[in-house]
Design an enzyme around this catalytic site. Structure first.
Site, short mmCIF file in Angstrom:
data_model
loop_
_atom_site.label_atom_id
_atom_site.label_comp_id
_atom_site.label_asym_id
_atom_site.label_seq_id
_atom_site.Cartn_x
_atom_site.Cartn_y
_atom_site.Cartn_z
N HIS A 1 0.88 -1.18 0.00
CA HIS A 1 0.00 0.00 0.00
C HIS A 1 0.92 1.23 0.00
O HIS A 1 2.05 1.17 0.47
CB HIS A 1 -0.94 -0.04 1.21
CG HIS A 1 -2.06 -1.04 1.00
ND1 HIS A 1 -3.31 -0.65 0.59
CD2 HIS A 1 -2.10 -2.38 1.10
CE1 HIS A 1 -4.08 -1.71 0.45
NE2 HIS A 1 -3.38 -2.79 0.76
N CYS B 1 -7.72 -1.30 3.56
CA CYS B 1 -8.38 -2.35 4.34
C CYS B 1 -9.24 -1.66 5.38
O CYS B 1 -8.76 -0.85 6.17
CB CYS B 1 -7.33 -3.23 5.01
SG CYS B 1 -8.04 -4.46 6.10
#
Ligand code: HMG
Ligand code: MG
Length: 299
Positions: A209, A240
């Site tokens: 990420h 998430c």
């Protein structure tokens, strides 16, 4: 540095990208978007999750999406599967690759899938066995490898131990997740130099990420250490819901730009990929983060 000549990119936008979005995309639009991605030359697309729609409402139409898309020959369509209930839906939807997932830290595992790590291992083990018997490829995700939003630092020994558990189950590939985008290249080098003593590079993928802008630098050091599979998300979508502060995956379009201009073959058509990014950006009604998309708009 050591540069490979070919790279495998696994597009996770339709799953990781949409799971954290408040704006719900219609099933029809998701199908059109995935078809655009399939036409871009991507060979792997993670299209959805067969999880509880109460927790991930954005992906509640997983079966309809999986059944509705055009399956392009040579493209593998994968999905996240947390339990037998999800596996039955994945098999019914004829998913090519089943991705099981767990975290390297107890707190994230509990928040994400409502189980301890010890409770999770036998569940995933059965899933991998059953998916393999059904003729599916299997992938394991290990999240929070470079840092946890609840527990902070994560011991390398713990990452090795859980990676071993996942490989013992029989997974074909392990994806190591920098869930909250905390990793730096030096940390990646330290982790990989230990991991690669235990597992071959061609069985590992990295999933960065880009919360703090370090993802491409982390990919460069991983490439130099022999990793050739990376997860990314078109336009830099992603996150998430159980990782506060996490933002999108590294943008597929930025990654392709970097690799292609270095002479590393990806097989992906940048223009077609950006068309797909543009499509979902419009549907979400907000600007996406990728640099390449901004350049594309500025002409
Ligand atoms: P649970 O509540 O512990 O499950 O959830 P349960 O077995 O006790 O069942 C409770 C209810 O959920 C039941 O319904 C089940 O039928 C239903 P009720 O009887 O109450 O009406 N249920 C399901 N429904 C649909 N599909 C299913 C399913 N399973 C149970 N598969 C569970 C456990 C794991 C299912 C839940 O916690 C869940 O769905 N969590 C979502 C987790 C998730 O998707 N997280 C994001 C993806 S992971 C990620 O992003 C990280 C990654 O990108 C890598 C990285 O960045 O590091 C991969
Ligand atoms: Mg992720």
């Amino acid at each position: 540095m050591n540069w490979p000549s070919n790279i495998t990119i696994k597009e996770v936008g339709p799953r990781d990208g949409l799971q954290n979005e408040r704006t719900l995309i219609s099933t029809e639009d998701k199908i059109k978007w995935i078809n655009l991605l399939s036409a871009s030359g991507l060979k792997h697309i993670e299209i959805t999750s067969f999880v509880n729609p109460k927790w991930i409402p954005a992906l509640a139409d997983s079966i309809q999406v999986a059944k509705g898309i055009n399956r392009v020959e040579g493209v593998s369509y994968s999905a996240l599967v947390p339990n037998q209930y999800g596996l039955s839906h994945a098999l019914e939807s004829n998913i090519d690759e089943v991705a099981v997932f767990m975290s390297a830290t107890e707190a994230h595992n509990k928040n994400n899938i409502n189980k301890s790590i010890d409770q999770t291992i036998p569940i995933l083990s059965e899933l991998v066995k059953d998916a393999t018997s059904a003729g599916k490829k299997t992938r394991g995700y290990l999240s929070t490898v470079f840092g946890c939003p609840y527990e902070g630092k994560v011991a390398i020994d713990q990452v090795i131990r859980l990676s071993e558990s996942l490989f013992d189950m029989g997974i074909d590939e392990l994806s190591l997740g920098d869930t909250i985008g905390k990793a730096n290249p030096r940390q990646v080098e330290v982790l990989l130099s230990t991991l690669l003593k235990h597992f071959p590079a061609d069985k590992l993928a990295l999933h960065f990420h880009d919360t703090r802008g370090t993802a491409l630098a982390n990919i460069l050091i991983s490439l130099d250490m022999g990793i050739t599979t990376f997860d990314s998300s078109v336009g830099g979508l992603g996150g998430c819901p159980y990782a506060p502060g996490a933002s999108g995956n590294v943008a597929t379009d930025d990654l392709i730009y970097m690799l292609d201009s270095m002479g590393i073959h990806t097989g992906i058509n940048q223009k077609k990929l950006l068309d797909a990014a543009k499509y979902i950006q419009k549907k979400l009604g907000k600007s996406l983060n990728s640099h390449s998309l901004k350049v594309y708009y500025s002409g």
